[in-house]
Motif scaffolding. Sequence first.
Motif, PDB file in Angstrom:
ATOM      1  N   UNK A   1       0.832  -1.202   0.000  1.00 39.27           N
ATOM      2  CA  UNK A   1       0.000   0.000   0.000  1.00 39.27           C
ATOM      3  C   UNK A   1       0.870   1.257   0.000  1.00 39.27           C
ATOM      4  N   UNK A   2       0.274   2.368  -0.396  1.00 36.40           N
ATOM      5  CA  UNK A   2       0.991   3.638  -0.527  1.00 36.40           C
ATOM      6  C   UNK A   2       1.566   4.164   0.786  1.00 36.40           C
ATOM      7  N   UNK A   3       1.027   3.728   1.918  1.00 36.77           N
ATOM      8  CA  UNK A   3       1.545   4.226   3.198  1.00 36.77           C
ATOM      9  C   UNK A   3       2.828   3.513   3.639  1.00 36.77           C
ATOM     10  N   UNK A   4       3.279   2.537   2.870  1.00 37.39           N
ATOM     11  CA  UNK A   4       4.541   1.836   3.123  1.00 37.39           C
ATOM     12  C   UNK A   4       5.669   2.656   2.504  1.00 37.39           C
ATOM     13  N   UNK A   5       6.845   2.584   3.085  1.00 35.64           N
ATOM     14  CA  UNK A   5       7.963   3.397   2.604  1.00 35.64           C
ATOM     15  C   UNK A   5       8.260   3.112   1.129  1.00 35.64           C
ATOM     16  N   UNK A   6       8.763   4.130   0.449  1.00 35.20           N
ATOM     17  CA  UNK A   6       9.106   4.004  -0.963  1.00 35.20           C
ATOM     18  C   UNK A   6      10.188   2.944  -1.165  1.00 35.20           C
ATOM     19  N   UNK A   7      11.094   2.812  -0.212  1.00 30.61           N
ATOM     20  CA  UNK A   7      12.143   1.791  -0.300  1.00 30.61           C
ATOM     21  C   UNK A   7      11.512   0.399  -0.355  1.00 30.61           C
ATOM     22  N   UNK A   8      10.544   0.139   0.529  1.00 30.83           N
ATOM     23  CA  UNK A   8       9.864  -1.160   0.541  1.00 30.83           C
ATOM     24  C   UNK A   8       9.041  -1.371  -0.722  1.00 30.83           C
ATOM     25  N   UNK A   9       8.414  -0.315  -1.206  1.00 30.42           N
ATOM     26  CA  UNK A   9       7.643  -0.418  -2.449  1.00 30.42           C
ATOM     27  C   UNK A   9       8.564  -0.729  -3.625  1.00 30.42           C
ATOM     28  N   UNK A  10       9.732  -0.081  -3.660  1.00 32.41           N
ATOM     29  CA  UNK A  10      10.690  -0.324  -4.748  1.00 32.41           C
ATOM     30  C   UNK A  10      11.226  -1.756  -4.689  1.00 32.41           C
ATOM     31  N   UNK A  11      11.505  -2.263  -3.495  1.00 34.74           N
ATOM     32  CA  UNK A  11      11.946  -3.659  -3.349  1.00 34.74           C
ATOM     33  C   UNK A  11      10.860  -4.604  -3.833  1.00 34.74           C
ATOM     34  N   UNK A  12       9.614  -4.302  -3.480  1.00 34.00           N
ATOM     35  CA  UNK A  12       8.489  -5.137  -3.924  1.00 34.00           C
ATOM     36  C   UNK A  12       8.355  -5.093  -5.447  1.00 34.00           C
ATOM     37  N   UNK A  13       8.581  -3.925  -6.044  1.00 33.23           N
ATOM     38  CA  UNK A  13       8.517  -3.804  -7.495  1.00 33.23           C
ATOM     39  C   UNK A  13       9.582  -4.675  -8.155  1.00 33.23           C
ATOM     40  N   UNK A  14      10.786  -4.651  -7.622  1.00 26.83           N
ATOM     41  CA  UNK A  14      11.851  -5.504  -8.152  1.00 26.83           C
ATOM     42  C   UNK A  14      11.460  -6.972  -8.029  1.00 26.83           C
ATOM     43  N   UNK A  15      10.892  -7.340  -6.891  1.00 25.89           N
ATOM     44  CA  UNK A  15      10.450  -8.726  -6.681  1.00 25.89           C
ATOM     45  C   UNK A  15       9.329  -9.092  -7.637  1.00 25.89           C
ATOM     46  N   UNK A  16       8.393  -8.166  -7.859  1.00 23.02           N
ATOM     47  CA  UNK A  16       7.302  -8.424  -8.790  1.00 23.02           C
ATOM     48  C   UNK A  16       7.869  -8.729 -10.171  1.00 23.02           C
ATOM     49  N   UNK A  17       8.849  -7.937 -10.600  1.00 29.13           N
ATOM     50  CA  UNK A  17       9.458  -8.134 -11.923  1.00 29.13           C
ATOM     51  C   UNK A  17      10.157  -9.490 -12.010  1.00 29.13           C
ATOM     52  N   UNK A  18      10.883  -9.883 -10.954  1.00 28.11           N
ATOM     53  CA  UNK A  18      11.528 -11.208 -10.941  1.00 28.11           C
ATOM     54  C   UNK A  18      10.487 -12.308 -11.057  1.00 28.11           C
ATOM     55  N   UNK A  19       9.417 -12.196 -10.281  1.00 32.37           N
ATOM     56  CA  UNK A  19       8.353 -13.192 -10.347  1.00 32.37           C
ATOM     57  C   UNK A  19       7.702 -13.249 -11.715  1.00 32.37           C
ATOM     58  N   UNK A  20       7.479 -12.087 -12.315  1.00 37.61           N
ATOM     59  CA  UNK A  20       6.871 -12.033 -13.632  1.00 37.61           C
ATOM     60  C   UNK A  20       7.751 -12.741 -14.656  1.00 37.61           C
ATOM     61  N   UNK A  21       9.031 -12.444 -14.638  1.00 36.31           N
ATOM     62  CA  UNK A  21       9.946 -13.079 -15.589  1.00 36.31           C
ATOM     63  C   UNK A  21      10.003 -14.590 -15.369  1.00 36.31           C
ATOM     64  N   UNK A  22       9.969 -15.020 -14.108  1.00 34.12           N
ATOM     65  CA  UNK A  22       9.945 -16.453 -13.815  1.00 34.12           C
ATOM     66  C   UNK A  22       8.652 -17.076 -14.346  1.00 34.12           C
ATOM     67  N   UNK A  23       7.540 -16.380 -14.163  1.00 34.76           N
ATOM     68  CA  UNK A  23       6.261 -16.886 -14.654  1.00 34.76           C
ATOM     69  C   UNK A  23       6.237 -17.004 -16.174  1.00 34.76           C
ATOM     70  N   UNK A  24       6.789 -15.999 -16.847  1.00 34.19           N
ATOM     71  CA  UNK A  24       6.882 -16.041 -18.307  1.00 34.19           C
ATOM     72  C   UNK A  24       7.736 -17.237 -18.723  1.00 34.19           C
ATOM     73  N   UNK A  25       8.881 -17.394 -18.057  1.00 34.76           N
ATOM     74  CA  UNK A  25       9.784 -18.501 -18.379  1.00 34.76           C
ATOM     75  C   UNK A  25       9.180 -19.854 -18.077  1.00 34.76           C
ATOM     76  N   UNK A  26       8.418 -19.944 -17.004  1.00 31.58           N
ATOM     77  CA  UNK A  26       7.784 -21.215 -16.638  1.00 31.58           C
ATOM     78  C   UNK A  26       6.707 -21.623 -17.628  1.00 31.58           C
ATOM     79  N   UNK A  27       6.032 -20.623 -18.178  1.00 30.25           N
ATOM     80  CA  UNK A  27       4.940 -20.922 -19.086  1.00 30.25           C
ATOM     81  C   UNK A  27       5.345 -21.001 -20.545  1.00 30.25           C
ATOM     82  N   UNK A  28       6.548 -20.541 -20.856  1.00 26.56           N
ATOM     83  CA  UNK A  28       6.995 -20.507 -22.249  1.00 26.56           C
ATOM     84  C   UNK A  28       7.570 -21.850 -22.655  1.00 26.56           C
ATOM     85  N   UNK A  29       7.528 -22.106 -23.944  1.00 27.14           N
ATOM     86  CA  UNK A  29       8.050 -23.373 -24.447  1.00 27.14           C
ATOM     87  C   UNK A  29       9.077 -23.127 -25.553  1.00 27.14           C
ATOM     88  N   UNK A  30       9.981 -22.200 -25.320  1.00 23.17           N
ATOM     89  CA  UNK A  30      11.044 -21.943 -26.291  1.00 23.17           C
ATOM     90  C   UNK A  30      10.576 -21.274 -27.563  1.00 23.17           C
TER      91      UNK A  30
END
Length: 180
Positions: free
Chosen positions: A84-113
Amino acid sequence: MSYSACNSIIVQSDAELSAAEAHGLATGLLCINDQADSAYWLAELLQDSDSVNDENQYMLVRLFEETRRLLGSDEFEFDLFLPEDDISLVEQAEALKSWCRGFLFGIGSGASGAKWPKEARDILKDIAEFTKLDANAEGEEDEQAFMEITEYLRSAVLLLRDELGNHSRDNDDIDDDFID
């Protein structure tokens, strides 16, 4: 479901992910295959963790199914699942980086070359770069940059869903030069 409630479920299960990364994983899987099964996502999410009780598992499945619904909506309702917006920007930025890692893993898990359109590859490269963001963000300028990145990601995900979800059904638009 709030971010903090979902994150608590994941942390309690000893999963090595955050709610942001779990949502990124779900989003990536659903971009590749809008029929992806929540059971597969849960297995990936909780593979090295203690079991999750039925109520918490139900909450996680609801998050997955709500993500599916929002991705498929014509109302541009999809958004990243971040603190949520009331959480520090540092924590939000870390979560954004984690979201991107998860997204890329999800794309890779679902892709078939498969080979993907150049525009999709460029977006995926951008998302990979976002995993390297400096999370030590503060101030109005960094807040503005954070909002611009999240809006870019929101739009990019919907574009990728259309591009990648259709690539297996329609390969006519695919650039044969997979690597630039």
